[in-house]
Design an enzyme around this catalytic site. Structure first.
Site, mmCIF file in Angstrom:
data_model
loop_
_atom_site.group_PDB
_atom_site.id
_atom_site.type_symbol
_atom_site.label_atom_id
_atom_site.label_comp_id
_atom_site.label_asym_id
_atom_site.label_seq_id
_atom_site.Cartn_x
_atom_site.Cartn_y
_atom_site.Cartn_z
ATOM 1 C CG MET A 185 138.046 45.141 -26.193
ATOM 2 S SD MET A 185 137.532 43.576 -25.510
ATOM 3 C CE MET A 185 137.976 43.767 -23.795
ATOM 4 C CB ALA B 4 135.596 51.552 -21.077
ATOM 5 C CG HIS C 238 142.318 53.281 -19.253
ATOM 6 N ND1 HIS C 238 143.596 53.042 -19.720
ATOM 7 C CD2 HIS C 238 141.702 52.071 -19.218
ATOM 8 C CE1 HIS C 238 143.749 51.751 -19.933
ATOM 9 N NE2 HIS C 238 142.609 51.133 -19.655
ATOM 10 N N GLY D 3 145.943 54.697 -20.358
ATOM 11 C CA GLY D 3 146.722 53.577 -20.909
ATOM 12 C C GLY D 3 146.472 53.484 -22.409
ATOM 13 C CG HIS D 4 142.644 52.296 -23.765
ATOM 14 N ND1 HIS D 4 141.643 52.436 -22.842
ATOM 15 C CD2 HIS D 4 142.844 50.960 -23.904
ATOM 16 C CE1 HIS D 4 141.220 51.245 -22.447
ATOM 17 N NE2 HIS D 4 141.935 50.333 -23.064
ATOM 18 C CE LYS E 260 145.481 45.724 -18.750
ATOM 19 N NZ LYS E 260 144.118 45.964 -18.528
ATOM 20 C CB ILE F 96 149.656 53.916 -18.572
ATOM 21 C CG1 ILE F 96 150.358 54.100 -19.920
ATOM 22 C CG2 ILE F 96 149.427 55.251 -17.872
ATOM 23 C CD1 ILE F 96 151.753 54.711 -19.869
ATOM 24 C CB SER G 167 138.102 49.145 -19.560
ATOM 25 O OG SER G 167 138.922 49.660 -20.572
HETATM 26 N N1 LIG Z 1 147.293 50.386 -18.420
HETATM 27 C C1 LIG Z 1 147.600 50.182 -19.684
HETATM 28 N N2 LIG Z 1 148.781 50.596 -20.182
HETATM 29 C C2 LIG Z 1 149.106 50.369 -21.487
HETATM 30 N N3 LIG Z 1 148.293 49.753 -22.373
HETATM 31 C C3 LIG Z 1 147.091 49.329 -21.927
HETATM 32 C C4 LIG Z 1 146.688 49.521 -20.579
HETATM 33 N N4 LIG Z 1 145.440 48.992 -20.434
HETATM 34 C C5 LIG Z 1 145.112 48.505 -21.635
HETATM 35 N N5 LIG Z 1 146.085 48.692 -22.527
HETATM 36 C C6 LIG Z 1 146.107 48.226 -23.907
HETATM 37 O O1 LIG Z 1 145.101 48.863 -24.657
HETATM 38 C C7 LIG Z 1 144.613 47.975 -25.663
HETATM 39 C C8 LIG Z 1 143.146 47.896 -25.556
HETATM 40 O O2 LIG Z 1 142.824 47.247 -24.355
HETATM 41 P P1 LIG Z 1 141.361 46.884 -23.907
HETATM 42 O O3 LIG Z 1 140.387 47.614 -24.707
HETATM 43 O O4 LIG Z 1 141.215 45.442 -23.748
HETATM 44 O O5 LIG Z 1 141.364 47.603 -22.517
HETATM 45 P P2 LIG Z 1 141.804 47.215 -21.070
HETATM 46 O O6 LIG Z 1 141.883 48.471 -20.321
HETATM 47 O O7 LIG Z 1 142.949 46.253 -21.110
HETATM 48 O O8 LIG Z 1 140.554 46.514 -20.607
HETATM 49 P P3 LIG Z 1 140.408 45.387 -19.601
HETATM 50 O O9 LIG Z 1 141.484 45.530 -18.594
HETATM 51 O O10 LIG Z 1 139.048 45.593 -19.098
HETATM 52 O O11 LIG Z 1 140.572 44.143 -20.425
HETATM 53 C C9 LIG Z 1 145.296 46.642 -25.421
HETATM 54 O O12 LIG Z 1 146.394 46.510 -26.280
HETATM 55 C C10 LIG Z 1 145.746 46.759 -23.987
HETATM 56 O O13 LIG Z 1 146.878 45.955 -23.683
HETATM 57 C C1 LIG Z 2 143.232 42.932 -29.001
HETATM 58 C C2 LIG Z 2 141.776 43.291 -28.765
HETATM 59 C C3 LIG Z 2 141.451 44.576 -29.508
HETATM 60 C C4 LIG Z 2 140.920 42.194 -29.409
HETATM 61 O O1 LIG Z 2 139.567 42.438 -29.166
HETATM 62 C C5 LIG Z 2 141.448 43.375 -27.274
HETATM 63 O O2 LIG Z 2 141.689 42.147 -26.670
HETATM 64 C C6 LIG Z 2 142.197 44.470 -26.571
HETATM 65 O O3 LIG Z 2 141.794 45.618 -26.779
HETATM 66 O O4 LIG Z 2 143.132 44.197 -25.820
HETATM 67 N N1 BAL Z 3 142.358 43.481 -22.411
HETATM 68 C C1 BAL Z 3 142.364 42.243 -23.146
HETATM 69 C C2 BAL Z 3 141.049 41.834 -23.582
HETATM 70 C C3 BAL Z 3 140.198 41.136 -22.618
HETATM 71 O O1 BAL Z 3 140.419 41.178 -21.398
HETATM 72 O O2 BAL Z 3 139.255 40.493 -23.068
#
Ligand SMILES: Nc1ncnc2c1ncn2[C@@H]1O[C@H](COP(=O)(O)OP(=O)(O)OP(=O)(O)O)[C@@H](O)[C@H]1O
Ligand SMILES: CC(C)(CO)[C@@H](O)C(=O)[O-]
Ligand code: BAL
Length: 252
Positions: A1, A3, A5, A7-8, A122, A149, A159
């Site tokens: 989604m 933003a 970091h 982790g992504h 996560k 991460i 994010s």
């Molecule tokens: N700290 C992390 N370590 C590993 N993977 C992560 C981490 N944070 C997010 N992800 C993974 O990255 C992908 C995209 O996540 P997303 O865009 O929802 O971001 P997010 O950082 O989880 O955001 P939010 O916590 O605001 O929902 C998802 O598969 C999510 O599980």
């Molecule tokens: C799986 C996903 C891309 C669906 O919008 C979202 O929930 C995320 O980034 O974790």
């Molecule tokens: N990171 C999973 C998507 C959500 O929180 O909506």
């Protein structure tokens, strides 16, 4: 989604071990948000995201608009059977969330037709639900779960961490500390004792409100019946100030 970091970025790096062509989607999907304020304030630093993806060696970015993903003429009444776990934990606090998640992930899969798709541990329940969706449609896509991460002090990168005030940021450590407590003391106490002691961490922290803290079966997400079960995971969600955070650890 978006933003993005580290982790992504770890997902991109791991993807490089599986594929030559890596596509990252950036789409803040309205159908998975249950709290309109959460959707409205979701950070969208697009230029920063594109620069990060480029330096990580990502091949392409899929950045559709809401209208492209949900055309007005398409009357998509999405509802699939994701099993009982859909309604537990995140599914209880964010009603309909996993229908929205699986709806958009299916659309993203249809657009990219990947061989492999990376998701972060996560969002533990999300990976389970996407796995169930893949089975439901019998899709030829391998789902890979990537480790969480963390910041140096233990906070899982997210994010939404950007919304934490300085005090919230200190208080947010209660999530990783309570999970670490369960890992460190797993052999000493019963499941109920572990949960009770971990929940005590959340008492008297100003602005912190625990949604759930559970030691659960990693397949069904039902509360663990015994420490002898094969798949055990500890899952937590808490509001820290106005920001809702989740975290988990796999015990076995
Ligand atoms: N700290 C992390 N370590 C590993 N993977 C992560 C981490 N944070 C997010 N992800 C993974 O990255 C992908 C995209 O996540 P997303 O865009 O929802 O971001 P997010 O950082 O989880 O955001 P939010 O916590 O605001 O929902 C998802 O598969 C999510 O599980
Ligand atoms: C799986 C996903 C891309 C669906 O919008 C979202 O929930 C995320 O980034 O974790
Ligand atoms: N990171 C999973 C998507 C959500 O929180 O909506």
């Amino acid at each position: 989604m978006g933003a993005l970091h580290n982790g992504h970025i770890s997902l991109i790096k791991l993807a490089q071990q599986y594929a030559d062509i890596i596509i990252c989607s950036i789409f803040v999907n309205p159908t998975q948000f249950t709290d309109p304020k959460d959707l409205e304030k979701y950070p969208r630093p697009i230029e920063h995201d594109l620069a990060m993806l480029q330096s990580a060696g990502c091949t392409g970015v899929l950045m559709p608009t809401v209208e492209e993903m949900y055309p007005a003429e398409e009357n998509d009444q999405w509802h699939i059977d994701l099993g009982k776990a859909e309604f537990l934990l995140e599914g209880e606090f964010r009603k309909g969330h996993y229908q929205g998640v699986t709806q958009i992930v299916k659309k993203l899969f249809d657009a990219v037709e990947p061989d492999v798709a990376m998701f972060g541990q996560k969002d533990f329940q999300q990976v389970l639900m996407i796995g169930n969706m893949v089975k439901y449609f019998d899709l030829p896509i391998q789902i890979v779960t990537c480790p969480i991460i963390r910041e140096d002090d233990g906070l899982a990168m997210s994010s939404r961490n950007i919304h934490l005030s300085a005090d919230d940021r200190k208080h947010s450590l209660v999530l990783s500390k309570s999970l670490q407590f369960v890992m460190d003391h797993f052999n000493e106490y019963s499941i109920l004792e572990l949960e009770a002691k971990a929940k005590d961490f959340y008492k008297n922290i100003e602005g912190v409100e625990l949604d759930y803290f559970t030691i659960a079966n990693g397949h069904t997400l039902e509360p663990a019946a015994s420490k002898e079960e094969e798949n055990l995971v500890v899952l937590v969600a808490a509001k820290v100030g106005s920001t809702r955070l989740i975290d988990n650890v796999i015990l076995k």
